[in-house]
Write an enzyme that holds these catalytic residues in place. Structure first.
Site, PDB file in Angstrom:
ATOM      1  CG  ASP A  86      -2.095  -0.977   1.017  1.00  0.00           C
ATOM      2  OD1 ASP A  86      -2.627  -1.055  -0.106  1.00  0.00           O
ATOM      3  OD2 ASP A  86      -2.456  -1.674   1.981  1.00  0.00           O
ATOM      4  CG  ASP A 152      -7.118  -3.519  -1.702  1.00  0.00           C
ATOM      5  OD1 ASP A 152      -7.584  -4.634  -2.047  1.00  0.00           O
ATOM      6  OD2 ASP A 152      -7.525  -2.892  -0.711  1.00  0.00           O
ATOM      7  N   GLY A 210      -7.938 -18.303  -5.505  1.00  0.00           N
ATOM      8  CA  GLY A 210      -8.436 -17.015  -5.071  1.00  0.00           C
ATOM      9  C   GLY A 210      -9.146 -17.118  -3.745  1.00  0.00           C
ATOM     10  CB  THR A 212     -13.394 -13.017  -1.595  1.00  0.00           C
ATOM     11  OG1 THR A 212     -12.992 -12.988  -2.967  1.00  0.00           O
ATOM     12  CG2 THR A 212     -14.127 -11.725  -1.279  1.00  0.00           C
ATOM     13  NE  ARG A 224     -12.736  -0.751   0.310  1.00  0.00           N
ATOM     14  CZ  ARG A 224     -13.423  -1.203   1.373  1.00  0.00           C
ATOM     15  NH1 ARG A 224     -14.693  -0.864   1.555  1.00  0.00           N
ATOM     16  NH2 ARG A 224     -12.842  -1.975   2.264  1.00  0.00           N
ATOM     17  CD1 TRP A 228      -9.709  -2.295  -3.754  1.00  0.00           C
ATOM     18  CD2 TRP A 228      -9.223  -0.149  -4.214  1.00  0.00           C
ATOM     19  NE1 TRP A 228      -9.771  -1.586  -2.580  1.00  0.00           N
ATOM     20  CE2 TRP A 228      -9.482  -0.270  -2.833  1.00  0.00           C
ATOM     21  CE3 TRP A 228      -8.904   1.103  -4.739  1.00  0.00           C
ATOM     22  CZ2 TRP A 228      -9.416   0.816  -1.955  1.00  0.00           C
ATOM     23  CZ3 TRP A 228      -8.851   2.190  -3.873  1.00  0.00           C
ATOM     24  CH2 TRP A 228      -9.102   2.049  -2.504  1.00  0.00           C
TER      25      TRP A 228
END
Length: 373
Positions: A86, A152, A210, A212, A224, A228
Site C-alpha cells: 500500500d 487493491d 483465489g 475473498t 470495492r 480497485w
C-alpha cells in the site's frame, strides 16, 4: 460543483485544526479516529488536503498535508518494515502530490524511497508484488502472505510508473507492468469480476487459488474490490499505452455498471443472497466515480460520455443523499461507508479513503486538480 467544493474545503479545514499532524482513518459516532503511523490509509488525509489546496489555493491545506506527511516520511526511512504494497496509497497522495504541485525535491526523494520499497516486494518467479507482510511467522494465514496478492495493489502501481517517469529507470515500470499482467490472469476472473486476494506458491510462483475476505464469499464480487480494478487498470493503461490494460479497465468497469444497474451506491457486495438490512458502501461508489472520470479520457466519445455521466450521477447522489452537509459536527464527508462487513468492522461510518475519492471526483468534475496518481 461550487457548493460541493465549499462543503469539502470547509469541513477539511475545520478537521485540520483538530487533527494536527495525525492521520485520520475512520469515524466513530461522527468523530475521526487516527492511526499512529498511518496504517494503509494515512495518505488519503494528506491527499484530501492537497485537493483542497488545489481547489482554494489556501496554504493552510498545504500545511495540513505536510504535517501529516511528516509521519509518513519518518516511516519510510525509520520503519520501512511496517510498509507493504500500500505504499502507493500512502506516498502518491502525500509526497508525489507535493512534488507535482510544488516541485519539492525532498518530497520527490521520499516518494522514490517508497517506490524502491514497493519494487523490492516483487516475486520474480510469480511476477507479482507481495501484498501483505508475514504478520505471525509459522501461522498458516500469515505464511500464505508470502505468495499473496490483493486487488487493491492495482491502484498502488502508479507510484512505480511515476518513478520511471522521473528517473528514467525502466525497472519500476517493468515490475508494475508484470504485476498488472499477472493480476489480469488470476485475481480477475474470466467474467471480469474480482477476487479480493489470490495466492501463489512463493517459491515457484505457481498460481494456486483465489480468496475473498472482505467480500461475501470466495465466489462473490466485493464491490470495492471491483473499483480497485477499474482504476488500477486505467492507470496501467495511462502509463504504458498497452491496449490490453485499457480493455481490462473497460471490462471491469462495465461489469460494475451492469451490477449496480440504475443505482449509484452499491451494497458492500454485489452477490448477497439478500440485501435486506445489508450496508451499502459509499467508499466504493466514490472510488468508482473517480476511476471512471480518469477512464473517460482514453475511450471513444460515446463511452466517455457514458462514464462521465454515471460518475456525475454518483457524485450528485453521494452529496445529496449520503454526505454530512447538514451535520457540521460530523467530521466525515460521506456516511454509510463499509470497511469489513464479514468482521462487522466499520460497517456504517466515514472512511478517509471514501472521503478522499469523493473529493477527487468533485475536483475532477470541476477541472481543478492535476491528480496525483
Amino acid at each position: 460543483m461550487e457548493t460541493m467544493k465549499q462543503f469539502i474545503t470547509k469541513k477539511t479545514k475545520n478537521n485540520g485544526i483538530r487533527f494536527g499532524d495525525r492521520l485520520a482513518d475512520h469515524t466513530e459516532d461522527g468523530v475521526y479516529m487516527f492511526k499512529e503511523n498511518g496504517f494503509w490509509t494515512g495518505g488519503f488525509w494528506t491527499g484530501l488536503n492537497w485537493l483542497c489546496y488545489e481547489m482554494t489555493g489556501e496554504e493552510v491545506f498545504m500545511k495540513s498535508a505536510r504535517g501529516g506527511g511528516e509521519r509518513l516520511r519518518k516511516r519510510v526511512y525509520e520503519a520501512p518494515g511496517t510498509l507493504d504494497h500500500d505504499a502507493g496509497f500512502l506516498y502518491c497522495l502525500s509526497f508525489v502530490a507535493d512534488y507535482k504541485l510544488t516541485g519539492n525535491e525532498e518530497a520527490k526523494r521520499t516518494a522514490l524511497a517508497a517506490a524502491d520499497l514497493l519494487k523490492s516486494r516483487f516475486n520474480e518467479a510469480g511476477k507479482f508484488i507481495q501484498a501483505w507482510n508475514v504478520w505471525v511467522p509459522g501461522e498458516a494465514f500469515s505464511e500464505e502472505n508470502r505468495g499473496r496478492i490483493i486487488i487493491d495493489c492495482m491502484y498502488n502501481l502508479p507510484l512505480l510508473f511515476w518513478a520511471t517517469e522521473v528517473t528514467g529507470d525502466e525497472s519500476y515500470r517493468e515490475v508494475a507492468t508484470a504485476h498488472a499482467q499477472t493480476c489480469a490472469g488470476t485475481i480477475i476472473r474470466p467474467d471480469y469480476t474480482t477476487f479480493h486476494t489470490y495466492v501463489f506458491d512463493p517459491v515457484n510462483g505457481e498460481p494456486k487459488y483465489g480468496r475473498t475476505f472482505q467480500g461475501y464469499s470466495d465466489d462473490s464480487c466485493w464491490s470495492r474490490g471491483q473499483t480497485w480494478a477499474m482504476g488500477g487498470f486505467t492507470y496501467a493503461y495511462k502509463y504504458t499505452q498497452n491496449p490490453f490494460f485499457l480493455e481490462m479497465a473497460r471490462k471491469c468497469t462495465d461489469v460494475f455498471l451492469a451490477k449496480i444497474g440504475g443505482d449509484d451506491v452499491p451494497f458492500w457486495d454485489f452477490d448477497l443472497p439478500s440485501r435486506l438490512g445489508e450496508p451499502r458502501d459509499t467508499s466504493a461508489a466514490a472510488i468508482a466515480a473517480a476511476s471512471m472520470l480518469e477512464l473517460a479520457a482514453y475511450v471513444p466519445a460515446a463511452d466517455s460520455l457514458r462514464y462521465r455521466e454515471k460518475a456525475k450521477s454518483i457524485v450528485d447522489t453521494l452529496f445529496h443523499e449520503y454526505s454530512t452537509r447538514h451535520n457540521p459536527q460530523h467530521e466525515g464527508l460521506l456516511e454509510q461507508a463499509c470497511s469489513h462487513k464479514p468482521e462487522n468492522s466499520q460497517t456504517n461510518c466515514s472512511l478517509i479513503y471514501g472521503d478522499y475519492y469523493f473529493a477527487e471526483a468533485v475536483a475532477r468534475l470541476a477541472n481543478c486538480t492535476k491528480a496525483y496518481w
